[in-house]
Scaffold this motif. Structure first.
Motif, PDB file in Angstrom:
ATOM      1  N   MET A   1     -21.902 -35.017  18.153  1.00  0.00           N
ATOM      2  CA  MET A   1     -21.034 -36.101  17.698  1.00  0.00           C
ATOM      3  C   MET A   1     -20.921 -36.127  16.182  1.00  0.00           C
ATOM      4  O   MET A   1     -20.225 -36.967  15.627  1.00  0.00           O
ATOM      5  CB  MET A   1     -21.568 -37.445  18.203  1.00  0.00           C
ATOM      6  N   ILE A   2     -21.631 -35.245  15.505  1.00  0.00           N
ATOM      7  CA  ILE A   2     -21.565 -35.262  14.047  1.00  0.00           C
ATOM      8  C   ILE A   2     -21.668 -33.828  13.532  1.00  0.00           C
ATOM      9  O   ILE A   2     -22.360 -32.998  14.115  1.00  0.00           O
ATOM     10  CB  ILE A   2     -22.673 -36.170  13.460  1.00  0.00           C
ATOM     11  N   ASP A   3     -20.915 -33.552  12.489  1.00  0.00           N
ATOM     12  CA  ASP A   3     -20.911 -32.218  11.894  1.00  0.00           C
ATOM     13  C   ASP A   3     -21.903 -32.222  10.742  1.00  0.00           C
ATOM     14  O   ASP A   3     -21.620 -32.730   9.663  1.00  0.00           O
ATOM     15  CB  ASP A   3     -19.502 -31.888  11.411  1.00  0.00           C
TER      16      ASP A   3
ATOM     17  N   ILE B   1     -21.165 -31.202   7.071  1.00  0.00           N
ATOM     18  CA  ILE B   1     -20.408 -32.037   6.132  1.00  0.00           C
ATOM     19  C   ILE B   1     -21.308 -33.093   5.495  1.00  0.00           C
ATOM     20  O   ILE B   1     -21.079 -33.533   4.381  1.00  0.00           O
ATOM     21  CB  ILE B   1     -19.222 -32.697   6.868  1.00  0.00           C
ATOM     22  N   ILE B   2     -22.342 -33.489   6.224  1.00  0.00           N
ATOM     23  CA  ILE B   2     -23.250 -34.526   5.726  1.00  0.00           C
ATOM     24  C   ILE B   2     -23.845 -34.103   4.380  1.00  0.00           C
ATOM     25  O   ILE B   2     -24.259 -32.964   4.210  1.00  0.00           O
ATOM     26  CB  ILE B   2     -24.401 -34.745   6.731  1.00  0.00           C
TER      27      ILE B   2
ATOM     28  N   MET C   1     -15.637 -36.229  16.784  1.00  0.00           N
ATOM     29  CA  MET C   1     -16.827 -35.746  16.067  1.00  0.00           C
ATOM     30  C   MET C   1     -16.900 -36.376  14.678  1.00  0.00           C
ATOM     31  O   MET C   1     -15.914 -36.441  13.969  1.00  0.00           O
ATOM     32  CB  MET C   1     -16.710 -34.220  15.958  1.00  0.00           C
ATOM     33  N   GLY C   2     -18.064 -36.859  14.333  1.00  0.00           N
ATOM     34  CA  GLY C   2     -18.243 -37.468  13.017  1.00  0.00           C
ATOM     35  C   GLY C   2     -18.603 -36.427  11.990  1.00  0.00           C
ATOM     36  O   GLY C   2     -18.744 -35.270  12.348  1.00  0.00           O
ATOM     37  N   PRO C   3     -18.783 -36.776  10.762  1.00  0.00           N
ATOM     38  CA  PRO C   3     -18.463 -38.068  10.163  1.00  0.00           C
ATOM     39  C   PRO C   3     -16.961 -38.343  10.159  1.00  0.00           C
ATOM     40  O   PRO C   3     -16.193 -37.486   9.772  1.00  0.00           O
ATOM     41  CB  PRO C   3     -19.004 -37.933   8.744  1.00  0.00           C
ATOM     42  N   ILE C   4     -16.630 -39.548  10.621  1.00  0.00           N
ATOM     43  CA  ILE C   4     -15.247 -39.889  10.939  1.00  0.00           C
ATOM     44  C   ILE C   4     -14.286 -39.662   9.768  1.00  0.00           C
ATOM     45  O   ILE C   4     -13.254 -39.006   9.917  1.00  0.00           O
ATOM     46  CB  ILE C   4     -15.163 -41.376  11.355  1.00  0.00           C
ATOM     47  N   ILE C   5     -14.620 -40.212   8.615  1.00  0.00           N
ATOM     48  CA  ILE C   5     -13.621 -40.230   7.544  1.00  0.00           C
ATOM     49  C   ILE C   5     -13.281 -38.842   7.006  1.00  0.00           C
ATOM     50  O   ILE C   5     -12.105 -38.477   6.967  1.00  0.00           O
ATOM     51  CB  ILE C   5     -14.050 -41.204   6.441  1.00  0.00           C
ATOM     52  N   PRO C   6     -14.265 -38.012   6.642  1.00  0.00           N
ATOM     53  CA  PRO C   6     -13.884 -36.670   6.165  1.00  0.00           C
ATOM     54  C   PRO C   6     -13.277 -35.789   7.254  1.00  0.00           C
ATOM     55  O   PRO C   6     -12.372 -35.016   6.981  1.00  0.00           O
ATOM     56  CB  PRO C   6     -15.196 -36.079   5.639  1.00  0.00           C
TER      57      PRO C   6
END
Lengths: 204, 200, 171
Positions: B75-77, B80-81, B1-6
């Motif tokens: 696929m993305i949280d 957090i964005i 699940m993205g965002p990958i880095i955080p």
């Protein structure tokens, strides 16, 4: 010329699909105290006296009333169906499963608004959803609903309707023991506490 | 699940490397679109070249739809964005000043860097001016502090404010953009300036 | 010099830019930006010259930390990428070369003075508005933020409204 038409069709149909798809909420973020306070100021997390009246009259099972005052105050008087979680034991093992759950909406209340407001900030900040606060607390509820005064004849129909609902709610507070006890407690499983943070961004 | 880095807590160094790579793509796309030319950018406001409108809205729509679908596919949280914070007055006043800067200077910060990269001297001067403008803001911060911090209302999303689903709002933006593209291309014909187009 | 190549189709370039923006959100959770990097340059410059001034200022002090230089931040690296990416694109399409781009009706000097004034306005406005066309308007619109739409309309609305008065500079 043709590729443009094609691109238009692709993007418009993709966005039409996006519009039709149900919206999901993927969010696992802890809010900052500021953000929660803003939510309270905007009224996002507030339940008004009259909304609570509806919950009580309908005995709406999707709501749980949580009395944050001390046990003795709770004994003295509480809303029908409310459970007592004294403020200082809110985050203890016994009770956390009630405030961190996905099944029902909790309505916190205390005498005024501040204790319940603090509880709301603390729970929302930890990312616990479904918690709300009774605006103005018990005091305002009694002023507005239990001791409601009939609006003057010239008032509009809406006001009279609200008064009728308030009157209907009064049976739960006046004239004997009309308090239906909450005998169907649902066991709720705790959900793991989330600990993610929003990223920094923008140009600021 | 993205965002990958955080989400996966990847190291800061790699994050900076990714920043550089994303910047490469950003700069490449801007330059290929022609945003390295101030007269092409300014064409937007006189109708002879509406590249800015086309690129800006197509990019915003692409990313907007991409995020909606990533969210739908889990696929993305989205929590957090980063969603921009909205301070009512400062966003409007700041935007108005930037708009004036755009028509006077012919660039915005991103495009000026890109234009400076291919040797446009006016873009380099624009960057110098920007730095001075930022210093001026920094030195006189106390004058603007009140305006800067006034009426903070969190990070609202337009879809929530209008009580629409994200997808429905995206569809509205797309429809609006298609209408604007159509009108803009009519304007390009009407205000046609071959002499300028040839030069840029 | 290589023969000057045409620009990419704007819609295609828009999709490309949108995919870069989407990749940025998917990988790092944040959008693109430019003016933030310029601010970092300013902050680190001021810090070098007058460190005490930085810690006393309500503005600069927000952007310095003990551990890292303000230049070692995400946006600075990203804008460095923009510089290189723009250069590569310009080299491929044969658009490299020092030049002042202006309307034939005005002098180089006038163009450069206006560029500096415009830059100063943009720099100032981007600080007040918490982001520029890329950070606030483009990235903000992509996440459907109210701030993004408002900033976008303020920038383009003002530029349109003032276009008439500066027409000599451009057409």
């Amino acid at each position: 010329m043709k590729s443009r038409v094609l691109l238009t069709i692709v993007i418009v149909s993709l966005s039409a699909i996006a519009a039709i798809l149900p919206q999901k909420k993927n969010s696992s973020v802890q809010l900052s105290a500021d953000e929660v306070l803003q939510g309270i100021n905007l009224g996002t997390y507030k339940i008004s006296s009259d909304q609570l009246t509806e919950v009580i009259i309908n005995q709406d099972p999707s709501y749980m009333l949580i009395d944050l005052r001390s046990a003795s105050e709770f004994e003295d008087y509480h809303f029908p169906g409310a459970i007592n979680i004294p403020f200082d034991s809110l985050f203890t093992e016994n009770w956390i499963m009630y405030i961190d759950q996905d099944l029902r909406n909790n309505i916190f209340y205390s005498n005024g608004g501040s204790l319940a407001g603090q509880a709301l900030v603390l729970t929302r900040q930890r990312g616990f959803k479904n918690n709300f606060v009774l605006e103005g607390g018990l005091n305002e509820y009694f002023d507005k609903v239990v001791n409601a005064e009939e609006p003057p004849g010239i008032a509009d129909a809406q006001e009279h309707k609200i008064y009728q609902r308030r009157k209907a709610a009064q049976q739960y507070f006046k004239g004997g023991e009309a308090l239906p006890e909450n005998d169907t407690e649902i066991m709720i499983k705790p959900i793991p506490v989330r600990k993610k943070k929003m990223v920094q961004g923008g140009c600021s | 699940m993205g965002p990958i880095i955080p989400v996966f807590g990847i190291s800061e160094e790699l994050n900076l490397l990714i920043a550089f790579i994303i910047g490469l793509g950003f700069g490449f796309a801007l330059e290929q679109a022609g945003f390295s030319s101030s007269r092409k950018l300014a064409g937007m406001f006189y109708g002879y070249d509406i590249t800015v409108l086309k690129v800006f809205f197509t990019a915003a729509i692409t990313a907007m739809l991409g995020l909606i679908f990533l969210n739908y596919l889990e696929m993305i949280d989205m929590g957090i964005i980063y969603v921009n914070q909205y301070y009512i007055q400062s966003a409007i006043v700041g935007g108005v000043i930037m708009g004036a800067g755009f028509i006077v200077g012919g660039f915005c910060p991103g495009t000026s860097v890109c234009a400076a990269a291919i040797g446009k001297i006016d873009a380099m001067v624009f960057i110098g001016g920007s730095l001075l403008g930022i210093i001026f803001f920094g030195e006189t911060y106390s004058w603007w502090e009140e305006l800067y911090n006034k009426n903070f209302i969190g990070s609202p999303k337009l879809s929530n404010t209008l009580n629409l689903k994200d997808g429905v709002l995206a569809l509205l933006v797309v429809v609006m953009a298609v209408i604007m593209f159509w009108l803009g291309e009519k304007a390009e014909k009407r205000f046609n300036r071959d002499d300028i187009i040839k030069e840029i | 010099m290589i023969k000057k190549r045409k620009y990419m189709n704007p819609y295609l370039a828009g999709v490309l830019l949108g995919l870069v923006l989407l990749a940025s959100f998917y990988l790092t959770g944040r959008g693109l930006g430019a003016s933030g990097a310029m601010k970092s340059v300013v902050v680190s410059g001021v810090e070098k010259i007058a460190p005490s001034h930085v810690s006393n200022s309500g503005f600069y002090s927000k952007y310095v930390s003990e551990e890292a230089s303000p230049l070692k931040t995400w946006l600075v690296l990203e804008v460095f990428g923009v510089l290189i990416g723009g250069f590569i694109s310009g080299a491929i399409s044969g658009r490299l070369g020092l030049k002042v781009e202006r309307s034939p009706k005005i002098t180089n000097r006038r163009r450069l003075i206006f560029a500096a004034i415009g830059g100063a306005l943009f720099g100032f406005g981007s600080q007040l508005g918490r982001g520029c066309t890329s950070g606030a308007a483009l990235s903000g619109m992509a996440v459907l933020s109210v701030a993004g739409f408002v900033t976008m309309m303020a920038i383009f609305g003002t530029a349109f409204a003032l276009a008439y008065f500066f027409r000599k500079n451009w057409i």
